[in-house]
Design a protein around this motif. Structure first.
Motif, PDB file in Angstrom:
ATOM      1  N   PRO A  90       0.833  -1.213   0.000  1.00 43.41           N
ATOM      2  CA  PRO A  90       0.000   0.000   0.000  1.00 43.41           C
ATOM      3  C   PRO A  90       0.862   1.255   0.000  1.00 43.41           C
ATOM      4  O   PRO A  90       1.981   1.255   0.519  1.00 43.41           O
ATOM      5  N   ALA A 130      -4.850  -0.482  -3.732  1.00 41.19           N
ATOM      6  CA  ALA A 130      -4.385  -0.544  -2.345  1.00 41.19           C
ATOM      7  C   ALA A 130      -4.398   0.866  -1.752  1.00 41.19           C
ATOM      8  O   ALA A 130      -4.058   1.846  -2.425  1.00 41.19           O
ATOM      9  N   SER A 175      -3.657   3.603   1.652  1.00 40.22           N
ATOM     10  CA  SER A 175      -2.893   3.859   2.872  1.00 40.22           C
ATOM     11  C   SER A 175      -3.853   4.071   4.032  1.00 40.22           C
ATOM     12  O   SER A 175      -5.085   4.094   3.864  1.00 40.22           O
TER      13      SER A 175
END
Length: 888
Positions: A217, A302, A304
């Motif tokens: 990520p 992906a 964060s």
């Protein structure tokens, strides 16, 4: 809170034959200190010492003499180093090395196991070693200066920190014994740049190379700057992406959401390619609060972690006006405290009481204008025009912290008046006070002085401060002043004698000595000091370029022409005050030289001192005059010896002439000195070794002074006039003086306008340097108000915020002195009130400013209340007690 600035470079890019990648991450902002341990000093360096026998006692660890330890810790590892099946490949610590005087020594890094700097707090086995070969070594093995030296760390150490973040207590840098042929004679220090250094690229760096599998990520962004509160009807949020934002090298976009009160999160924007987002919120109710959050999304989906803001207060106007106590410095990003729109202050006659109003720009503000109130009572009585003076606070840039309690960045200090003090017209020029603009998301603090004349009728006076800006509704702050039914007598103020030299003022204002404007300007500086209860202890003509007295003669004949001295006293206003006078000094030989004096020299010197005593007595100036035989600090034997010679001659030939000693208490010269100008450290030393000395001389009516100089500023628990310290550091100086039983304060510098950098005082706050130490604000309580800066053709001194805070401290002490004069009950109450603000104890309360780098076993510290609100409460109680004892 993460304190990292990182730069990472992927070793592999997506699309390789396998899904294993490598990345390198560099951390270059660690933790400056935690608990009792620090990894930095006031000079922004790690100073590691050896050769224990040659070091001051406070620099030696009693448990391990000569072994100095410093902690290095880097947070945020888990935010940056991650991935499926992540493995640390290599790790190293880099220290920027720039000065060394030893020949050879080995330094070891050990893993720390606790959050303090005790001997038992680190593992015995080192995790890395560093060999330094200094400038006494051979050229082919000497460690080059001015570059990073690297220490390899075991990958397993960092792997363990990632697996258990709580185990990351940092590293300890320990110093081994010097080695080599010169080891026994080596004396010196090893310097590395620390986490406080202004050059971020040269701070300690932790470099980690790791491998991982699969897609990782993206890194979580950080706010840049932090979202400001309050928030106006339209605002822009900005964040700082990590470079690169994704370890795999994927393209990253951003999502941003908001949440009003406790309602669910709502999408504000997505797919943002740039790290900023504009927000319009006219539909949200004013006075409520909201949060915003942002996260990064890579091209594979992906995401964060979210970066969430603190609660943001919502306003429908970009113009937000709030009130701050005068004992709080308002920096550009200081968080506003909204609420009350009224100010209530109480002031005695012959006192000036300030207030602070702050303008916060929720959005960019243009053409901001402020009106200064006229104060009147319900019965029609008015305070005289000019009693209320408004100032716009300007910011100066401090490039490095000046002490353990300081911080770099923009700090408020110059106070530009709304109205030019001479022309009485609006201040214009480069530093125009009003109107002004305020950038979005920043503060603009304003300062108001309310001066109460001695003959003002007691009562309640009211007015209002109004603030307007283009396309914004008017904001109003109600101001109520209660004039108390007593005055602060002039003899209640402690003596405050500050030097204001003509040559520095001419330099700052770029005037020639024969310029007609110069004499008027010197008078304005004297008047500005007097308005803050401070006296210029060296009138205008007292400088090496213009001797204060013309002396001729030889043998038994001596003639002194006092014309220049008398003119200087009259021009500066000194003849009409009750403040300190530093006498003009003359000698047949240079005072600050090693030349041997002859009996004839001593005879002429005696004649001069006799003439000086007679002249001062005839003018009525003798009782408040002091002779300074030697101006330099009495720390060196030859300087002290010259003081003993001259003071001894003065005692013999002018016994009524009082003598002042500068910076260097010694029992040997006690009989020769009536007054002392001491540093904070010296005053504390005398307080311990001769506990009753100062108090006994004060009770006998013999004045004592205490001066504060640059060497005090490296300690947190010492009053200071440096710009990047909290306001209490400036206001507390008179309190400590009164608590120690001293009669006043003295300073050798007030308007030092020459900056070592070559820049002007407005651009560079540093006036005096000491090696690599750059104390911002030392020696400078004014700024030169030249025509180009403040308009018109008239030069004026521009006061600093620190000068105003020092005046508040002097008025606090005047209230204490007035209370003490009201009989035994008042004296007891005054001592009790002062003791609640200033402690003379080796174990101060936890809410007091704590000593740093002070060995309490050898030096009992003098500390003070850290909370300015506590001082305000005590001041109210002092006033109430004065009113009670006076029967008001």
């Amino acid at each position: 809170m993460s304190l990292i600035i990182a730069a990472s470079v992927p070793a592999n890019l997506p699309g390789a034959e396998d899904d294993r990648f490598e990345a390198t991450v560099t951390f270059q902002r660690g933790v400056n200190g935690y608990d009792l341990a620090r990894d930095s000093a006031a000079s922004a360096t790690l100073r590691l010492l050896s050769g224990a026998a040659s070091l001051p006692a406070e620099m030696i660890d009693p448990a391990d003499a000569g072994d100095r330890r410093h902690l290095l810790r880097f947070d945020g590892l888990n935010d940056r180093v991650r991935g499926e099946n992540m493995r640390i490949v290599a790790a190293s610590l880099g220290l920027y090395y720039y000065d060394e005087t030893w020949s050879e020594a080995t330094y070891t890094l050990c893993a720390h196991t606790s959050a303090h700097g005790s001997r038992e707090g680190f593992a015995p086995e080192p995790v890395g070693t560093l060999d330094i070969r200094g400038d006494r070594s051979k050229d082919d093995v000497r460690t080059p200066l001015g570059q990073f030296v690297e220490v390899k760390l075991p990958p397993s150490l960092v792997q363990g920190w990632l697996a258990d973040p709580a185990s990351n207590k940092g590293l300890v840098l320990r110093i081994g014994k010097p080695k080599g042929p010169l080891a026994k004679s080596q004396r010196g220090a090893l310097y590395f740049f620390s986490n406080m250094h202004t050059d971020l690229a040269r701070r300690p760096r932790l470099t980690v190379r790791y491998s991982f599998e699969g897609n990782v990520p993206p890194h979580r962004p950080v706010w840049h700057p932090r979202p400001a509160s309050p928030v106006g009807p339209a605002c822009v949020f900005s964040w700082q992406p990590i470079d690169p934002p994704d370890a795999n090298g994927d393209t990253v976009t951003y999502q941003i959401e908001y949440r009003h009160e406790d309602n669910p999160w709502q999408r504000l924007a997505e797919g943002l390619k740039q790290p900023r987002c504009g927000w319009k919120l006219p539909h949200l109710p004013q006075g409520g609060s909201a949060r915003v959050r942002v996260r990064a999304v890579d091209e594979h989906g992906a995401v964060s972690d979210w970066t969430v803001s603190e609660p943001l207060l919502l306003h429908k106007s970009d113009l937000v006006v709030w009130i701050a106590p005068p004992t709080r410095k308002i920096r550009p990003q200081t968080r506003p405290v909204t609420g009350s729109k009224s100010i209530l202050m109480r002031a005695a006659m012959n006192e000036t009481e300030p207030c602070q109003v702050v303008i916060w720009a929720a959005g960019e503000l243009k053409d901001v204008r402020v009106t200064t109130p006229e104060l009147a009572s319900d019965t029609g009585m008015k305070l005289p025009p000019g009693c209320v003076i408004g100032y716009r606070q300007l910011y100066v840039s401090v490039d490095a912290p000046t002490s353990p309690g300081g911080r770099a960045g923009l700090w408020p200090d110059p106070l530009v008046p709304f109205v030019h003090p001479v022309t009485r017209k609006p201040t214009t020029g480069k530093c125009a006070a009003v109107p002004f603009d305020v950038p979005s998301g920043t503060n603009q603090p304003l300062w108001f002085d309310v001066a109460i004349p001695a003959n003002t009728a007691a009562g309640i006076y009211r007015g209002a401060i109004t603030v307007t800006a283009a396309d914004q509704p008017e904001q109003r702050i109600d101001l109520t002043v209660e004039v108390l039914p007593f005055a602060l007598p002039e003899d209640a103020f402690p003596v405050a004698a500050f030097r204001c030299t003509p040559e520095q003022i001419r330099r700052g204002h770029q005037l020639k000595e024969d310029d007609p404007a110069f004499a008027e300007l010197m008078k304005r500086y004297d008047d500005a000091l007097a308005a803050h209860h401070i006296h210029n202890w060296r009138p205008a003509a007292f400088s090496p370029e213009r001797p204060a007295a013309a002396v001729t003669g030889e043998g038994d004949s001596l003639t002194v022409d006092w014309t220049e001295f008398d003119r200087a006293m009259t021009d500066s206003g000194s003849a009409d005050t009750q403040h300190l006078i530093i006498c003009p000094m003359w000698s047949p030989r240079p005072v600050h030289s090693s030349e041997k004096w002859t009996p004839a020299d001593e005879k002429l010197m005696g004649l001069y001192f006799a003439r000086l005593q007679t002249h001062l007595a005839e003018k009525g100036w003798l009782v408040r005059s002091r002779l300074m035989p030697v101006e330099r600090p009495l720390s060196e034997n030859w300087t002290r010896g010259r003081f003993e010679l001259l003071a001894g001659i003065a005692r013999k030939h002018a016994p009524r002439l009082k003598i002042i000693a500068m910076e260097g208490y010694s029992p040997r010269i006690e009989p020769l000195a009536d007054s002392w100008a001491l540093t904070f450290e010296q005053a504390m030393t005398v307080e311990k070794s001769r506990k009753d000395y100062f108090r006994g001389r004060r009770s006998a009516g013999r004045l004592d002074l205490w001066g504060l100089d640059i060497r005090s500023s490296s300690r947190l628990a010492a009053p200071s006039m440096l710009i990047d310290l909290a306001a209490m550091h400036h206001r507390i100086w008179p309190w400590i003086t009164w608590r120690l039983g001293l009669g006043g304060i003295i300073s050798r510098h007030t308007a030092v306008y020459a900056a070592p950098s070559g820049k002007g005082p407005w651009e560079d706050p540093v006036a005096i340097t000491s090696g690599s130490y750059r104390p911002a604000g030392y020696g400078r309580l004014f700024y030169p108000g030249t025509p180009g800066r403040v308009g018109s053709t008239v030069h004026v001194p521009i006061p600093s915020l620190r000068l105003k805070l020092l005046r508040e401290g002097l008025e606090d002490v005047a209230c204490l002195e007035l209370l003490r004069s009201l009989g035994p009950e008042g004296a007891k109450a005054a001592e009790a009130f002062a003791g609640r603000i200033v402690a003379l104890t080796a174990s101060p309360p936890t809410n007091f400013v704590q000593p740093q780098t002070i060995d309490v076993k050898t030096w009992p510290p003098c500390t003070w209340e850290a909370d300015p609100g506590a001082l305000g409460k005590v001041r109210k109680q002092i006033i109430a007690e004065i009113l009670r004892l006076k029967g008001e």
